[in-house]
Design an enzyme around this catalytic site. Structure first.
Site, PDB file in Angstrom:
ATOM      1  N   HIS A   1      -0.432  -8.874  -8.334  1.00  0.00           N
ATOM      2  CA  HIS A   1      -1.371  -8.939  -7.215  1.00  0.00           C
ATOM      3  C   HIS A   1      -2.781  -8.607  -7.694  1.00  0.00           C
ATOM      4  CE1 HIS A   1      -3.129  -7.932  -3.253  1.00  0.00           C
ATOM      5  NE2 HIS A   1      -2.140  -8.638  -2.734  1.00  0.00           N
TER       6      HIS A   1
ATOM      7  N   ARG B   1       0.816  -1.214   0.000  1.00  0.00           N
ATOM      8  CA  ARG B   1       0.000   0.000   0.000  1.00  0.00           C
ATOM      9  C   ARG B   1       0.848   1.262   0.000  1.00  0.00           C
ATOM     10  NH1 ARG B   1      -5.503  -0.618   1.726  1.00  0.00           N
ATOM     11  NH2 ARG B   1      -5.996  -2.799   2.173  1.00  0.00           N
TER      12      ARG B   1
END
Length: 382
Positions: free
Chosen positions: A243, A212
């Site tokens: 991902h 993140r």
């Protein structure tokens, strides 16, 4: 106490890779009643690991939802664990690492006055925003836990600086135990593109990028450096299992799509990832686990982050911190792709993370803590 009821709790693929061998170790020992609870914070990626290790959870909270937030993950884990702990009544809850599942599982056990064991304890960057939210998750779990299973002496020392000195065990990392199960000589990948790569005569670079804190400009910098690396080295083949995050998917397509030597694949299961790692030339990653796994397989690692909570590998020489700026990332990759001497220095450095006996040490430590063993386990590296 005739049997110790130990519940392992995990919810993401990285947790599952590291907790599955421990759950199996506990299940095979007569002194334990092993119970497994998954939150399914990551559904598909978690299930693939469970299948590979033939591990069937006793409880499955199945919390994953589209566009889930950290708040919804934590809240659903916490309320779901309430019901599970009321039903199972374990003597000890084991959580792993630093995810939202980890924090919520530990907090739920604390609310039920159940002791907590923290597997992979003591990792720190001392920057609460990086990695986010992992740094605060593991610090809060460290404050709750009764037993701390530290992979390395540096992790133990981090806890000592926070006045956590009781219930400490130096075990090594359970991911090294997992590699003994997953890596095989004649492995066949599900995707023909991976089977058809020339791992002997080409320099295959395994890439992951998903954290993140790297969203936005850092990720753009990283991916620009990756494409530049592929352009500059015709002998290089980049393999990037992308991902499932929509943010990551979009960035990968934008910066790395439509290049003949950059292979964007679906996420790989743990066996495929470990076997690809065993065959590749170099790993470039912002993942935590790969920093531990790749050195065990003799593969240099460039960490695509500004800091790492795994400084042992940097000190040992198996890992280098490349950061999140384009030019340093490219230069470090170029050096390892062009200099045999620099490559060999990293490939042959000693792995500081374990000897494949972390799970037995943790099981022995739990038995000793509950009075079913006369002596504590010998510390990793002793």
């Amino acid at each position: 106490m005739s049997k110790i009821k130990v519940m392992t709790v995990f919810g993401t693929r990285p947790e599952a890779i590291k907790m599955a061998p421990l759950a199996l170790e506990l299940a095979r020992r007569p002194e334990f009643e092993a119970v497994c609870c998954v939150t399914a914070q990551h559904r598909e990626m978690l299930d693939s690991v469970l299948d590979i290790f033939s591990l069937k959870p006793d409880y499955d909270l199945d919390i994953m939802e589209p566009r889930q937030t950290l708040s919804t993950i934590t809240a659903k884990c916490l309320t779901g664990m309430d019901r599970v702990l009321e039903d199972a009544k374990p003597d000890l809850v084991l959580v792993h690492g630093d995810t939202s599942t980890t924090f919520a599982g530990a907090l739920a056990a604390f609310y039920h006055r159940i002791p907590v064991g923290h597997v992979e304890a003591g990792l720190r960057t001392y920057d609460k925003w990086s990695p986010y939210p992992e740094e605060m998750n593991r610090k809060m779990v460290g404050a709750i836990a009764d037993l701390h299973f530290c992979p390395t002496p540096a992790n133990r020392d981090n806890l000592a600086r926070e006045n956590i000195t009781k219930g400490i065990f130096l075990t090594g990392n359970t991911v090294i135990d997992a590699l003994q199960t997953t890596v095989v000589k004649d492995f066949s990948f599900a995707e023909d593109a991976l089977n058809n790569l020339d791992y002997v005569n080409r320099k295959v670079v395994l890439v992951t990028c998903h954290r993140r804190e790297n969203y936005g400009q850092p990720m753009a910098n990283i991916m620009t450096a990756l494409r530049r690396t592929a352009d500059a080295f015709p002998e290089a083949e980049l393999v990037y299992p992308v991902h499932l995050s929509p943010v990551v998917q979009e960035a990968a397509r934008k910066y790395l799509g439509h290049h003949s030597r950059i292979h964007l694949t679906a996420p790989l299961d743990v066996r495929e990832m470990h076997n690809l790692m065993a065959r590749c030339h170099l790993v470039m990653t912002d993942s935590g686990g790969l920093q531990e796994e790749a050195p065990a397989l003799g593969k240099p690692v460039l960490v695509l982050r500004k800091e790492t909570e795994r400084p042992e590998a940097v000190a040992a020489g198996t890992v280098r911190l490349a950061g999140v700026e384009e030019e340093p990332i490219f230069q470090m990759a170029a050096q390892l792709l062009s200099s045999r001497e620099e490559y060999q220095k990293m490939a042959h450095a000693a792995n500081p993370y374990g000897d494949g006996r972390a799970c037995p040490r943790i099981a022995d430590a739990i038995a000793w803590h509950f009075g079913l063993r006369e002596t504590p386990p010998e510390a990793f590296g002793a």
